[in-house]
Design an enzyme around this catalytic site. Structure first.
Site, short mmCIF file in Angstrom:
data_model
loop_
_atom_site.label_atom_id
_atom_site.label_comp_id
_atom_site.label_asym_id
_atom_site.label_seq_id
_atom_site.Cartn_x
_atom_site.Cartn_y
_atom_site.Cartn_z
N ALA A 125 1.70 5.66 -1.54
CA ALA A 125 1.61 6.13 -3.26
C ALA A 125 -0.32 5.38 -3.12
O ALA A 125 -0.52 5.33 -4.25
CB ALA A 125 1.98 4.18 -3.94
N ASN A 192 3.70 -0.74 2.16
CA ASN A 192 3.28 0.61 2.56
C ASN A 192 2.41 0.65 2.76
O ASN A 192 1.08 0.94 3.03
CB ASN A 192 4.75 1.55 1.42
CG ASN A 192 6.04 1.43 2.57
OD1 ASN A 192 5.50 1.13 3.68
ND2 ASN A 192 6.50 2.00 2.85
N HIS A 222 -3.86 0.45 -7.32
CA HIS A 222 -5.12 0.54 -6.36
C HIS A 222 -6.13 1.09 -6.21
O HIS A 222 -6.03 1.80 -6.60
CB HIS A 222 -3.62 1.35 -5.33
CG HIS A 222 -2.26 0.83 -4.82
ND1 HIS A 222 -2.00 -0.11 -4.70
CD2 HIS A 222 -1.69 1.71 -5.24
CE1 HIS A 222 -0.66 -0.13 -4.89
NE2 HIS A 222 -0.37 0.90 -5.15
#
Lengths: 272, 272
Positions: A125, A192, A222
């Site tokens: 991601a 992750n 993020h």
């Protein structure tokens, strides 16, 4: 044409299988396995080109395939990862958190060298791992700030020993600040991303993580900063959840499919 | 151990050769070529493990090597690229601008499939190409803003028909805004970055480029924005020039070395 074995027939495994079945990934899905036979059967029903359901995870790599794609769990990586390489097959791992255990990492990394095979970890991601691995040798600092809606943080182990009540948050609030090593055990849903960044850069003790709950966002964001002699990299990746699988960012699925596509193609490959 | 042939013994080729010679890239540099025999000899003198100097670029790939690394020029890609693949060798290209010519791109891409070989393009002076190639199919817009000191823009073809005097710029000033296709012909020093982004995403006619001259900066900064159904990616990459080769960003050298290291290793490979 490359032949693929799939370990894990859940939401992520299904998306990968559909990408192969539709020809988006130029390969054949020949064998699948899931601890739940039900899930395996449900997946196979959705596919035009039916793979064989094998009886255990080790039987995937004893068949004449090129690569096993793990989309199951960290336990599956621990249990079956080494035997895939010993059977001289490549491996793509989605549950990258398993590799934060240094003994697992070392065993698998050594096996790659011994059996001349490769393990592939998609960028998940996040993005920009091309840049970070290039400057790894001269990274001075690296941090990631993840911002999510409070409901996406619910159930994390962190809240067992915290007075924060997620339901009462009405503006953007920092929930956690610390090193990645701590963050991955307290926020498994974030594992992750923090694991990938730690493995790419300077490890889970030197990678700083901040987790922010924001009741006004509909995305997972993020924000990554990396600095060193080379200069500085700053990335902001704003992800919408996948329509079919709201727990996962659409980018995480797309990056898994792209990694597999690259593995299966002879062509011009862009990016470090 | 992989065997490498090097095409181009200038500043970039020298850095790559030194990385192989020092063991940073686990491979053997067996053959080199440069149009200037002088440059080839100067390079070989610097190396502990001496490669053979061949008489023309085509002789690199007729030797038993695994990959040819092009660090010469766009002309070298046009002239020797196809024969490398026909000789069943992989190819890493630094002069990626050559691939903006669609006929060259198609010939080399087809040859990869025909001869089952791969062309590698490092991420160069930018990063985040892992993310962009993953979302390529649903990209709605992509742009790059490059900010450099005015002296780094000197000599660009753009200024032949412009009234802008770089010496008179005393604050951050937008010099150019347009599509990548125009930018690469007007600002050749920016060509690799704009070409890479165009090839990774949605092509040189849909990739927007802005070039800014800033007399108060000592870095080259690339700011990239990409949007689509997946969400949004925003990258800012601030690069210091390399000490030994001030015309090149340190990151461009590091990403070339990392790409080659990955090619030569069986290990855990991170990133899409």
């Amino acid at each position: 044409m490359k032949r693929i074995g799939l370990l894990g027939c859940g939401a992520m495994g299904t998306q990968i299988a559909l990408a192969i079945d539709s020809g988006k990934v130029p390969a054949t899905l020949t064998h699948v396995f899931d601890d739940s036979k039900e899930k395996s059967k449900l997946l196979v029903e959705k596919l035009t080109h039916k793979p064989e359901i094998v009886e255990n995870s080790h039987l995937l790599s004893s068949n004449p395939i090129d690569i096993v794609v793990e989309a199951a769990s960290q336990d599956a990586v621990r249990d079956a990862g080494l035997s895939v390489l010993q059977n001289k097959k490549d491996l793509m791992i989605m549950s990258v958190g398993a590799l934060l255990d240094e003994s697992i990492y070392d065993i698998l990394s050594d096996a790659c060298k011994d059996f001349k095979k490769t393990i592939y970890l998609p960028s998940g991601a996040i993005a920009g791992l091309d840049g970070i691995k290039s400057v790894k040798g001269e990274l001075e600092s690296i941090s990631i700030t993840t911002t999510k809606h409070p409901r996406s943080l619910k159930g994390a182990k962190f809240f067992e020993n915290s007075e924060i009540n997620l339901d009462e948050i009405n503006s953007s609030t920092v929930i956690f600040e610390g090193i990645a090593k701590e963050a991955v055990s307290l926020f498994p849903a974030n594992i992750n991303v923090a694991a990938l960044l730690s493995l790419t850069g300077i490890g889970s003790e030197k990678t700083h993580v901040k987790i922010v709950a924001d009741p006004n966002t509909d995305k997972n964001t993020h924000h990554i900063e990396a600095e060193g002699k080379f200069g500085k990299m700053t990335y902001t990746i704003e992800n919408y959840p996948d329509e079919n699988n709201p727990k996962t960012s659409r980018l995480a699925i797309l990056s898994a499919i792209e990694t597999l596509k690259k593995y299966c193609s002879n062509d011009i490959q862009i990016g470090t």
